[in-house]
Design a protein around this motif. Structure first.
Motif, PDB file in Angstrom:
ATOM      1  N   ASP A  27      39.195  39.453  53.952  1.00  0.00           N
ATOM      2  CA  ASP A  27      38.693  40.774  53.570  1.00  0.00           C
ATOM      3  C   ASP A  27      39.010  40.969  52.085  1.00  0.00           C
ATOM      4  O   ASP A  27      40.175  40.936  51.688  1.00  0.00           O
ATOM      5  CB  ASP A  27      39.390  41.827  54.435  1.00  0.00           C
ATOM      6  CG  ASP A  27      39.013  43.248  54.091  1.00  0.00           C
ATOM      7  OD1 ASP A  27      39.380  43.712  52.989  1.00  0.00           O
ATOM      8  OD2 ASP A  27      38.372  43.896  54.940  1.00  0.00           O
ATOM      9  N   SER A  28      37.984  41.175  51.257  1.00  0.00           N
ATOM     10  CA  SER A  28      38.190  41.219  49.801  1.00  0.00           C
ATOM     11  C   SER A  28      39.062  42.394  49.353  1.00  0.00           C
ATOM     12  O   SER A  28      39.854  42.254  48.425  1.00  0.00           O
ATOM     13  CB  SER A  28      36.851  41.235  49.064  1.00  0.00           C
ATOM     14  OG  SER A  28      36.102  42.386  49.422  1.00  0.00           O
ATOM     15  N   LYS A  29      38.940  43.538  50.012  1.00  0.00           N
ATOM     16  CA  LYS A  29      39.777  44.683  49.622  1.00  0.00           C
ATOM     17  C   LYS A  29      41.241  44.408  49.956  1.00  0.00           C
ATOM     18  O   LYS A  29      42.131  44.658  49.131  1.00  0.00           O
ATOM     19  CB  LYS A  29      39.293  45.966  50.300  1.00  0.00           C
ATOM     20  CG  LYS A  29      40.031  47.195  49.794  1.00  0.00           C
ATOM     21  CD  LYS A  29      39.456  48.490  50.338  1.00  0.00           C
ATOM     22  CE  LYS A  29      40.221  49.680  49.744  1.00  0.00           C
ATOM     23  NZ  LYS A  29      39.756  50.959  50.283  1.00  0.00           N
ATOM     24  N   GLU A  80      42.545  41.485  50.230  1.00  0.00           N
ATOM     25  CA  GLU A  80      42.976  40.416  49.327  1.00  0.00           C
ATOM     26  C   GLU A  80      43.418  40.996  47.993  1.00  0.00           C
ATOM     27  O   GLU A  80      44.417  40.561  47.411  1.00  0.00           O
ATOM     28  CB  GLU A  80      41.863  39.384  49.130  1.00  0.00           C
ATOM     29  CG  GLU A  80      42.178  38.308  48.119  1.00  0.00           C
ATOM     30  CD  GLU A  80      43.413  37.458  48.439  1.00  0.00           C
ATOM     31  OE1 GLU A  80      43.977  36.887  47.480  1.00  0.00           O
ATOM     32  OE2 GLU A  80      43.814  37.351  49.613  1.00  0.00           O
ATOM     33  N   LYS A 134      41.607  44.935  38.925  1.00  0.00           N
ATOM     34  CA  LYS A 134      41.053  44.356  40.153  1.00  0.00           C
ATOM     35  C   LYS A 134      41.445  45.205  41.364  1.00  0.00           C
ATOM     36  O   LYS A 134      40.635  45.430  42.268  1.00  0.00           O
ATOM     37  CB  LYS A 134      41.537  42.910  40.313  1.00  0.00           C
ATOM     38  CG  LYS A 134      40.896  42.168  41.448  1.00  0.00           C
ATOM     39  CD  LYS A 134      41.333  40.706  41.448  1.00  0.00           C
ATOM     40  CE  LYS A 134      40.658  39.948  42.578  1.00  0.00           C
ATOM     41  NZ  LYS A 134      41.059  38.539  42.594  1.00  0.00           N
ATOM     42  N   ALA A 189      38.740  47.405  43.538  1.00  0.00           N
ATOM     43  CA  ALA A 189      38.595  47.136  44.972  1.00  0.00           C
ATOM     44  C   ALA A 189      38.528  48.420  45.792  1.00  0.00           C
ATOM     45  O   ALA A 189      38.204  48.385  46.979  1.00  0.00           O
ATOM     46  CB  ALA A 189      39.744  46.255  45.456  1.00  0.00           C
TER      47      ALA A 189
END
Length: 193
Positions: A110-112, A114, A137, A141
């Motif tokens: 999950d990019s958020k 991460e 970053k 996010a």
């Protein structure tokens, strides 16, 4: 060999007894970390109060566990990685793939999350001196400036228990045995000073 006793409710001093009784009521057992912290009731009180404060942050239960696991892995705390792996999977209902990625130092699916884990790791690795790109970053996010400070609360709270475990060598509780963790080989070259 530890020079510290892991106290029970029976062996704790009068100040620590009610704190350990509260742990028993909350968890159904007295975690060895709490028993070790009972040597210094002020430290146990701080840990309990920081836990409660961190639970009041704007992070979801899964996000809180991402922070606590990221700190614990970065600090190489086998006790806390096991405990928070169990808590994340069974109490916070976190996706097992997220927990396993954190435990193994791999990117989260999950990019958020991460971005949250990456920011948290950066705070720990760099002792709070986080570069602008890492902060950007995190904000990009979808996290807020307030949550930057809430991450710091999580880092402070978990560092207290990580460092305590490094010094007192609390045995892993039976409740956490299924999630026992050994740090990856590339991390195990730490020296005892």
């Amino acid at each position: 060999m530890s020079q510290f006793q892991i106290h029970s409710i029976l062996t704790a001093n009068a100040t620590a007894k009610p704190l350990l009784e509260g742990s028993l009521k909350k968890y159904g057992f007295v975690p060895n970390l709490h028993g070790g912290l009972a040597e210094a009731p002020a430290a146990l009180t701080a840990y309990i109060e920081l836990t409660a404060l961190f639970d009041q942050t704007s992070f979801s239960p899964t996000e809180r566990q991402v922070i606590l696991l990221a700190v614990s892995v970065e600090n190489h705390c086998t006790y806390c990685v096991a405990a928070h792996s169990m808590i994340a999977k069974h109490m916070a209902k976190a996706d097992r793939a997220i927990v396993e990625a954190l435990r193994n130092g791999k990117p989260l699916p999950d990019s958020k999350l991460e971005a949250l884990a990456g920011f948290t790791r950066s705070v720990v690795k760099n002792r709070g001196v986080v570069c602008g790109q890492t902060l950007d970053k995190f904000i990009t996010a979808g996290y807020s400036r307030a949550q930057v400070l809430e991450v710091l609360l999580g880092v402070a709270f978990k560092t207290l228990s990580n460092y305590t475990n490094h010094i007192i060598h609390a045995p892993l509780d039976t409740a956490f045995q299924a999630e026992a963790w050994e740090e990856p080989a590339q991390c195990s070259s730490r020296q005892c000073a």
